[in-house]
Design an enzyme around this catalytic site. Structure first.
Site, PDB file in Angstrom:
ATOM      1  N   GLU A   1      11.938  12.834   0.406  1.00  0.00           N
ATOM      2  CA  GLU A   1      12.751  13.357   1.519  1.00  0.00           C
ATOM      3  C   GLU A   1      14.210  12.936   1.386  1.00  0.00           C
ATOM      4  O   GLU A   1      15.083  13.458   2.066  1.00  0.00           O
ATOM      5  CB  GLU A   1      12.238  12.800   2.860  1.00  0.00           C
ATOM      6  CG  GLU A   1      10.912  13.367   3.299  1.00  0.00           C
ATOM      7  CD  GLU A   1      10.384  12.570   4.498  1.00  0.00           C
ATOM      8  OE1 GLU A   1      11.190  11.925   5.213  1.00  0.00           O
ATOM      9  OE2 GLU A   1       9.151  12.591   4.693  1.00  0.00           O
TER      10      GLU A   1
ATOM     11  N   ASP B   1       4.796  -4.594  -5.478  1.00  0.00           N
ATOM     12  CA  ASP B   1       4.049  -5.799  -5.839  1.00  0.00           C
ATOM     13  C   ASP B   1       2.538  -5.546  -5.760  1.00  0.00           C
ATOM     14  O   ASP B   1       2.059  -4.923  -4.809  1.00  0.00           O
ATOM     15  CB  ASP B   1       4.444  -6.898  -4.829  1.00  0.00           C
ATOM     16  CG  ASP B   1       3.952  -8.273  -5.208  1.00  0.00           C
ATOM     17  OD1 ASP B   1       4.337  -8.760  -6.280  1.00  0.00           O
ATOM     18  OD2 ASP B   1       3.179  -8.868  -4.426  1.00  0.00           O
TER      19      ASP B   1
HETATM   20  C1  NOJ Z   1       3.265 -10.614  -8.152  1.00  0.00           C
HETATM   21  C2  NOJ Z   1       4.585 -11.296  -8.057  1.00  0.00           C
HETATM   22  O1  NOJ Z   1       5.377 -10.933  -9.157  1.00  0.00           O
HETATM   23  C3  NOJ Z   1       4.295 -12.771  -7.997  1.00  0.00           C
HETATM   24  O2  NOJ Z   1       5.454 -13.548  -8.151  1.00  0.00           O
HETATM   25  C4  NOJ Z   1       3.578 -13.067  -6.710  1.00  0.00           C
HETATM   26  O3  NOJ Z   1       3.192 -14.415  -6.690  1.00  0.00           O
HETATM   27  C5  NOJ Z   1       2.324 -12.195  -6.570  1.00  0.00           C
HETATM   28  N1  NOJ Z   1       2.534 -10.843  -6.942  1.00  0.00           N
HETATM   29  C6  NOJ Z   1       1.843 -12.204  -5.146  1.00  0.00           C
HETATM   30  O4  NOJ Z   1       2.733 -11.477  -4.344  1.00  0.00           O
END
Ligand code: NOJ
Ligand code: CA
Length: 553
Positions: free
Chosen positions: A268, A215
């Site tokens: 690993e 993310d």
């Molecule tokens: C991207 C994620 O896909 C989204 O749903 C989220 O709100 C933001 N990152 C923050 O984590």
């Protein structure tokens, strides 16, 4: 079958599974509800895995199911090593993973490293410790500016609207949150942060996961000194492929060291474990840097997602995408929708087909549902014929539209609240899936509860209405996925074919692909139709807004 067993059937290099995999995104809270409380969960997913295996995908990516107060639907993690009771238990996770592997499906989990929840033990300790204490150093606490520290440390804006800083109550300091105030950003220069996330990776790798979706992969390191930035920040910006996440909080050189260290951890482990970057960076050459040989294996191709329904634009983005990642030896990915964007079946039905509104509500332009679906079906045949790896978002195999008339009282996306409703938000693409048209909650759970209301139109799209029905979107996806596998399109090579204006035409292995973006039919060369998004016309022409795969080169 375990990950190791899955891996043994693969060759290590050009055919490594993630180079050509079709990966299905499960948004756990909206996929299937095992206990009838209205929120999807891990047992629900386990029950429905045979459906995904039969669909013909190779892997599943699960959005977060970790312990979380759900301030951003689980992208605010308070414990990275546990399952939130809302979704089940660690045992439920293990059962789900085992069942997926038994069915030959790999499983990728979401990793949220840019920020934690405000309920994470580290952030709680930080808040209860004084300014300047070691406990605060794992986050980005700074003194305020102005005479009394009453102003934030810099002018950064949150992606969800409003300031990117919140003041610590009763204290001179502020903390940074690029997203919601309940999602404080970690300081990735801190050794505890680096070490802990490597342990988190190992925790899930040891359990047998096949990879991670990372993310906000472009946000972990901020420019030294956190300089002011007057530009607008957004998860995805602009139109026509020109999104521009520039600024001192994005795409800093230092993020790559982190991914190199994670890559060493993954290497690993046996079984071709992988990472895919969620990085809204532009131009594509910058994105390619995340998938260099010693970093991640894949990055989401958001330029493709942002492309309008236009043959020239499709050709250009495909060429560009193949070229830039080809230079670093990585596979391309193709993605049309996810849990952050308006579903493409609805985007393609707008007057600017493919435009990306920040959510749609009843006051906004309502998509032409039939036209959007027709184009989405054709786009599926474009996407699934391209070499590389494709990501599907749950429900797109049903042709599911966005819920475009969801009332404000049901909305949960923090972006809606932080912008005072100016940004409608992402709830419309997160509505629980319809499995059975004649059951309460359309078969999502055992009762009628659903955490977001489903529109009545979902009955028409329910799995039971499409299963085994010739010409349904579900059967179209099943046929395309089967043919893609049989013809090894994921590892194939694309060669453009001459064609009429408004048509995307290429050959990949034994298949010729024609996508007609025009509002009128076009002639086709000779050849047997293997899969078509609409029946061909009596004179053999390809109808408007339709696609076909023809046999033969
Ligand atoms: C991207 C994620 O896909 C989204 O749903 C989220 O709100 C933001 N990152 C923050 O984590
Ligand atoms: Ca549930």
């Amino acid at each position: 079958m375990t990950s190791q067993q899955l891996a043994r059937s693969e060759s290590p290099d050009a055919l490594t599974w993630w180079r050509h995999a079709v990966i299905y995104q499960v948004y756990p809270r909206s996929f299937a509800d095992g206990n009838g409380d209205g929120i999807g969960d891990l047992p629900g997913i386990t029950t429905r895995l045979p459906y995904l295996a039969a669909l013909g995908v190779d892997a599943v990516w699960l959005s977060p199911f970790y312990r979380s107060p759900q301030a951003d639907a689980g992208y605010d993690v308070s414990d990275y090593r546990d399952v939130d009771p809302l979704f089940g238990t660690l045992d439920d996770f293990d059962r789900m993973l085992q069942q997926a592997h038994r069915l030959g499906l790999r499983v990728i989990v979401d990793l949220v490293p840019n920020h934690t929840s405000d309920e994470h033990a580290w952030f709680r300790e930080a808040l209860s410790s004084p300014a300047g204490s070691p406990e605060r150093k794992r986050y980005l606490f700074r003194d305020g500016t102005g005479e009394y520290g009453e102003l934030p440390p810099n002018n950064w804006q949150s992606i969800f609207g409003g300031r990117a800083w919140s003041k610590v109550p009763g204290d001179s300091q502020w903390y940074l949150h690029l997203f919601d105030s309940r999602q404080p950003d970690l300081d990735w220069n801190h050794p505890d942060v680096r070490k802990d996330f490597e342990d988190v990776l190992r925790f899930w790798l040891d359990r047998g996961v096949d990879g991670f979706r990372v993310d906000v992969a472009h946000g972990l390191i901020k420019a030294e000194g956190l300089p002011d930035f007057a530009g607008h920040v957004a998860m995805v910006e602009g139109s026509g492929g020109a999104h521009s996440n520039h600024g001192p909080m994005w795409d800093q050189e230092g993020v790559h060291d982190i991914y190199r260290s994670w890559r060493r951890v993954l290497d690993e482990y046996p079984g071709d474990r992988m990472m895919v970057a969620e990085a809204w960076v532009h131009p594509p050459a910058r994105l390619a840097r995340y998938v260099r040989a010693d970093e991640m294996q894949q990055a989401f191709n958001f330029d493709y997602l942002l492309t309008h329904w236009n043959a020239d634009d499709f050709r250009a983005v495909i060429d560009r995408s193949l070229a830039v990642v080809g230079e670093v030896g990585a596979p391309t990915t193709w993605v049309m929708s996810n849990h952050d964007t308006v579903r493409h079946s609805s985007r393609y039905g707008l007057s600017i087909p493919g435009a990306r509104p920040r959510g749609i509500d009843a006051a906004g332009e309502q998509p032409d549902e039939a036209l959007g679906l027709r184009r989405a079906r054709a786009a599926a045949l474009l996407t699934l014929a391209l070499p590389g790896s494709a990501y599907l978002y749950q429900g797109e195999e049903l042709g599911l539209p966005e819920h475009t008339t969801l009332e404000a009282e049901h909305r949960q996306d923090p972006a809606f609240f932080r912008t005072g409703g100016a940004e409608i938000g992402r709830d419309g693409c997160r509505v629980p899936l319809p499995w059975h048209s004649d059951q309460p909650s359309y078969g999502f759970g055992s009762g009628s509860a659903t955490w977001l209301p489903q529109p009545a139109s979902f009955a028409r799209y329910a799995v039971n209405r499409q299963d085994g029905v010739a010409g349904s979107t579900l059967e179209l996806y099943r046929s395309a996925l089967k043919q893609r596998r049989v013809s090894a399109l994921g590892t194939g090579t694309l060669t453009w074919l001459a064609c009429a204006p408004g048509v995307v035409a290429f050959a990949n292995g034994p298949v010729r692909v024609f996508v007609n973006t025009n509002d009128y039919p076009v002639a086709l060369p000779d050849g047997r139709a293997i899969v078509a998004s609409e029946p061909l016309l009596a004179d053999g022409q390809l109808p408007a807004n339709a696609a076909v795969w023809l046999a033969g080169t």
